[in-house]
Design an enzyme around this catalytic site. Structure first.
Site, PDB file in Angstrom:
ATOM      1  N   GLY A  15      29.752   4.804  23.208  1.00  0.00           N
ATOM      2  CA  GLY A  15      29.844   6.076  22.474  1.00  0.00           C
ATOM      3  C   GLY A  15      29.318   7.215  23.336  1.00  0.00           C
ATOM      4  O   GLY A  15      28.361   7.040  24.087  1.00  0.00           O
ATOM      5  N   GLY A  84      36.022  -1.115  25.926  1.00  0.00           N
ATOM      6  CA  GLY A  84      36.523  -1.368  27.278  1.00  0.00           C
ATOM      7  C   GLY A  84      35.710  -2.367  28.074  1.00  0.00           C
ATOM      8  O   GLY A  84      35.231  -2.036  29.153  1.00  0.00           O
ATOM      9  N   GLU A 125      23.554  -0.130  25.723  1.00  0.00           N
ATOM     10  CA  GLU A 125      23.293  -1.556  25.907  1.00  0.00           C
ATOM     11  C   GLU A 125      24.556  -2.326  26.328  1.00  0.00           C
ATOM     12  O   GLU A 125      24.543  -3.077  27.302  1.00  0.00           O
ATOM     13  CB  GLU A 125      22.711  -2.095  24.587  1.00  0.00           C
ATOM     14  CG  GLU A 125      22.312  -3.538  24.619  1.00  0.00           C
ATOM     15  CD  GLU A 125      23.070  -4.333  23.595  1.00  0.00           C
ATOM     16  OE1 GLU A 125      22.748  -5.504  23.412  1.00  0.00           O
ATOM     17  OE2 GLU A 125      24.021  -3.800  22.983  1.00  0.00           O
ATOM     18  N   GLY A 126      25.668  -2.083  25.606  1.00  0.00           N
ATOM     19  CA  GLY A 126      26.915  -2.806  25.907  1.00  0.00           C
ATOM     20  C   GLY A 126      27.387  -2.537  27.330  1.00  0.00           C
ATOM     21  O   GLY A 126      27.718  -3.468  28.083  1.00  0.00           O
ATOM     22  N   ASP A 149      20.935   6.749  20.162  1.00  0.00           N
ATOM     23  CA  ASP A 149      20.108   5.870  19.312  1.00  0.00           C
ATOM     24  C   ASP A 149      18.701   5.655  19.873  1.00  0.00           C
ATOM     25  O   ASP A 149      17.818   5.203  19.148  1.00  0.00           O
ATOM     26  CB  ASP A 149      20.777   4.496  19.164  1.00  0.00           C
ATOM     27  CG  ASP A 149      22.181   4.595  18.600  1.00  0.00           C
ATOM     28  OD1 ASP A 149      22.479   5.596  17.938  1.00  0.00           O
ATOM     29  OD2 ASP A 149      22.975   3.659  18.830  1.00  0.00           O
ATOM     30  N   ARG A 193      22.278   2.850  14.644  1.00  0.00           N
ATOM     31  CA  ARG A 193      22.495   1.390  14.650  1.00  0.00           C
ATOM     32  C   ARG A 193      21.297   0.645  14.097  1.00  0.00           C
ATOM     33  O   ARG A 193      20.801   0.962  13.039  1.00  0.00           O
ATOM     34  CB  ARG A 193      22.832   0.920  16.066  1.00  0.00           C
ATOM     35  CG  ARG A 193      24.290   1.078  16.394  1.00  0.00           C
ATOM     36  CD  ARG A 193      24.773  -0.001  17.275  1.00  0.00           C
ATOM     37  NE  ARG A 193      24.214   0.129  18.611  1.00  0.00           N
ATOM     38  CZ  ARG A 193      24.524  -0.652  19.617  1.00  0.00           C
ATOM     39  NH1 ARG A 193      25.392  -1.621  19.456  1.00  0.00           N
ATOM     40  NH2 ARG A 193      23.985  -0.481  20.791  1.00  0.00           N
ATOM     41  N   GLU A 244      21.411   4.531   9.392  1.00  0.00           N
ATOM     42  CA  GLU A 244      22.590   3.772   8.944  1.00  0.00           C
ATOM     43  C   GLU A 244      22.343   2.260   8.894  1.00  0.00           C
ATOM     44  O   GLU A 244      23.020   1.529   8.177  1.00  0.00           O
ATOM     45  CB  GLU A 244      23.795   4.072   9.857  1.00  0.00           C
ATOM     46  CG  GLU A 244      23.562   3.660  11.317  1.00  0.00           C
ATOM     47  CD  GLU A 244      24.725   3.968  12.244  1.00  0.00           C
ATOM     48  OE1 GLU A 244      25.762   4.479  11.791  1.00  0.00           O
ATOM     49  OE2 GLU A 244      24.579   3.687  13.453  1.00  0.00           O
ATOM     50  N   LEU A 293      28.860  13.942  14.065  1.00  0.00           N
ATOM     51  CA  LEU A 293      28.360  15.294  14.376  1.00  0.00           C
ATOM     52  C   LEU A 293      27.120  15.196  15.254  1.00  0.00           C
ATOM     53  O   LEU A 293      26.820  16.095  16.047  1.00  0.00           O
ATOM     54  CB  LEU A 293      28.012  16.036  13.082  1.00  0.00           C
ATOM     55  CG  LEU A 293      29.201  16.426  12.201  1.00  0.00           C
ATOM     56  CD1 LEU A 293      28.724  16.874  10.839  1.00  0.00           C
ATOM     57  CD2 LEU A 293      30.000  17.526  12.884  1.00  0.00           C
ATOM     58  N   ARG A 295      26.672  13.199  17.670  1.00  0.00           N
ATOM     59  CA  ARG A 295      27.033  12.903  19.071  1.00  0.00           C
ATOM     60  C   ARG A 295      27.703  14.087  19.746  1.00  0.00           C
ATOM     61  O   ARG A 295      27.656  14.223  20.966  1.00  0.00           O
ATOM     62  CB  ARG A 295      27.980  11.706  19.111  1.00  0.00           C
ATOM     63  CG  ARG A 295      27.339  10.411  18.717  1.00  0.00           C
ATOM     64  CD  ARG A 295      27.836   9.243  19.535  1.00  0.00           C
ATOM     65  NE  ARG A 295      29.252   9.165  19.690  1.00  0.00           N
ATOM     66  CZ  ARG A 295      30.000   8.137  19.268  1.00  0.00           C
ATOM     67  NH1 ARG A 295      29.435   7.118  18.637  1.00  0.00           N
ATOM     68  NH2 ARG A 295      31.283   8.101  19.485  1.00  0.00           N
TER      69      ARG A 295
HETATM   70  O1  F6P Z   1      25.510   3.773  19.629  1.00  0.00           O
HETATM   71  C1  F6P Z   1      25.851   5.069  19.339  1.00  0.00           C
HETATM   72  C2  F6P Z   1      26.510   5.172  18.008  1.00  0.00           C
HETATM   73  O2  F6P Z   1      26.738   6.546  17.774  1.00  0.00           O
HETATM   74  C3  F6P Z   1      25.753   4.511  16.848  1.00  0.00           C
HETATM   75  O3  F6P Z   1      24.686   5.293  16.400  1.00  0.00           O
HETATM   76  C4  F6P Z   1      26.859   4.309  15.847  1.00  0.00           C
HETATM   77  O4  F6P Z   1      26.592   3.229  14.979  1.00  0.00           O
HETATM   78  C5  F6P Z   1      28.038   4.001  16.714  1.00  0.00           C
HETATM   79  O5  F6P Z   1      27.781   4.541  17.994  1.00  0.00           O
HETATM   80  C6  F6P Z   1      29.336   4.565  16.190  1.00  0.00           C
HETATM   81  O6  F6P Z   1      30.373   4.200  17.026  1.00  0.00           O
HETATM   82  P1  F6P Z   1      31.866   4.693  16.855  1.00  0.00           P
HETATM   83  O7  F6P Z   1      32.030   5.885  17.745  1.00  0.00           O
HETATM   84  O8  F6P Z   1      32.670   3.523  17.322  1.00  0.00           O
HETATM   85  O9  F6P Z   1      32.102   5.036  15.425  1.00  0.00           O
END
Ligand code: F6P
Length: 368
Positions: A15, A84, A125-126, A149, A193, A244, A293, A295
């Site tokens: 993300g 990816g 992390e991923g 996060d 998360r 969340e 919003l 991000r």
């Molecule tokens: O890890 C960042 C994050 O914004 C998390 O807080 C959230 O759960 C997740 O990515 C949302 O991902 P996506 O963009 O796939 O909805």
């Protein structure tokens, strides 16, 4: 002695987070200053795996002109993806279904063919696990930690977190006004998360009455009792901030969707909490989800500086011969920690930590 460097690549994965463009700019400035060339991979490793999707073939040289004036912009000029993974690339199978293929060799061979000496992987992390796996297969790599996060081990802070907290706090400030006007409970759901950092920090800064985070399973009746006690003629409304990933004692996380091969999509707990609180307190309740919003938008000054510092440190790490490491903030220094250590576990909110103690001192309820 590590091989000398002439060309490096950089990609952004997972993300997006405010500050990614600051990292890219800083890497390009620091690397070109050393006489190195920098190549940007499109959308994680998709630029290599699916070059036909991109007008520039999925990989483009980045010079100073291309990154000038981008440090203040949100998003990432390289694009990103959270699907990816080259070790589990999704491809259409001959039977029409979707199959997972290990295409990591294609990534390594392409980088070798392009004479890329080292790679900078910017991600959460991923993405850092992918960087670690590529390192184990021989790629010279340095990771840069990114996520709103703030859940990455080994670094005090990731860039993106501060901007997300600032924005969430601004939103909570606004919600105080409408909540007061209507004598309502406003429940604000924020991302994060499995970690409650964004909820905790924005909840404290925004003077919430209750904060629900994944690290402290809540009893909704305790939250209701707390709000009934606080809501009075002096304060005729209440604000509840919910991460969340929050869950009730003995209950499960609320997920929007769970798909094979993908991390579950969280969300929906804010609405549940609002409904339950309305029944328990008799006070009209509404919920609002801040979601993506948090991000978007520009990085604040803290995240710009962190992103710029991480980018410069990543180039410095490569120059010094580091490999398989992640740059990490350890104030006042930036350290290099093994990727293996950085991704070992999530950095969760310590339930007896200073921020929780501060919140409790401010009469903020966690539902425990
Ligand atoms: O890890 C960042 C994050 O914004 C998390 O807080 C959230 O759960 C997740 O990515 C949302 O991902 P996506 O963009 O796939 O909805």
């Amino acid at each position: 002695m590590a091989r000398s460097i002439e060309k490096i690549s950089i990609c952004t994965g997972g993300g997006d987070a405010p500050g990614l463009n600051a990292v890219i700019q800083s890497v390009v400035y620091a690397a070109t200053h050393r006489g190195w060339k920098v190549y940007g991979l499109r959308e994680g490793y998709d630029g290599i795996l699916f070059p036909e999707r991109y007008p520039d073939g999925g990989m483009a040289e980045l010079d100073r002109a291309k990154v000038e004036g981008i440090a203040h912009l949100g998003g990432t000029i390289l694009g990103t993806t959270n699907r990816g993974n080259p070790f589990k690339a999704l491809e259409r199978a001959p039977d029409g279904g979707i199959a997972e293929l290990d295409r990591s060799d294609t990534v390594l061979e392409t980088l070798r063919r392009q004479k890329i000496d080292a790679h900078i992987a910017v991600g959460g992390e991923g993405s850092l696990i992918i960087a670690l796996q590529l390192y184990r297969k021989g790629l010279r790599v340095v990771g840069v930690p990114k996520t709103i996060d703030n859940d990455l081990q080994s670094t005090t802070m990731t860039f993106g977190f501060s901007s997300a907290v600032s924005f969430a706090t601004d939103c909570i400030d606004r919600l105080h006004m409408t909540a007061k006007a209507h004598r309502r409970i406003m429940v604000v759901e924020v991302m994060g998360r499995y970690a409650g950092w964004i909820a905790l920090y924005s909840g404290i800064a925004g003077e919430a009455d209750a904060i629900l985070i994944p690290e402290i399973p809540y009893d909704i009746r305790k939250v209701g009792d707390h709000l009934k006690r606080k809501v009075s003629l002096i304060q005729p409304y209440a604000i509840v901030v919910v991460g969340e990933g929050a869950k009730p004692v003995g209950g499960e996380i609320t997920a929007k969707s769970r798909e094979a091969g993908r991390t579950e999509r969280l969300g929906g707990i804010g609405e549940i909490v609002a409904r339950e609180l309305q029944v328990l307190t008799g006070i009209e309740s509404r919920s609002v989800v801040l979601g993506h919003l948090l991000r978007g938008g520009s990085p604040n000054a803290t995240d710009r500086i962190l992103g710029l510092s991480f980018g410069a440190a990543a180039v410095h790490a490569l120059e010094k011969g580091h490999n398989g490491v992640m740059v990490a903030l350890n104030p006042p220094r930036i350290d290099f920690v093994p990727l293996e250590e950085a991704v070992r576990q999530f950095k969760l909110v310590p339930v007896d930590g200073e921020a929780i103690l501060t919140a409790r001192a401010l009469d903020i309820c966690f539902g425990d």
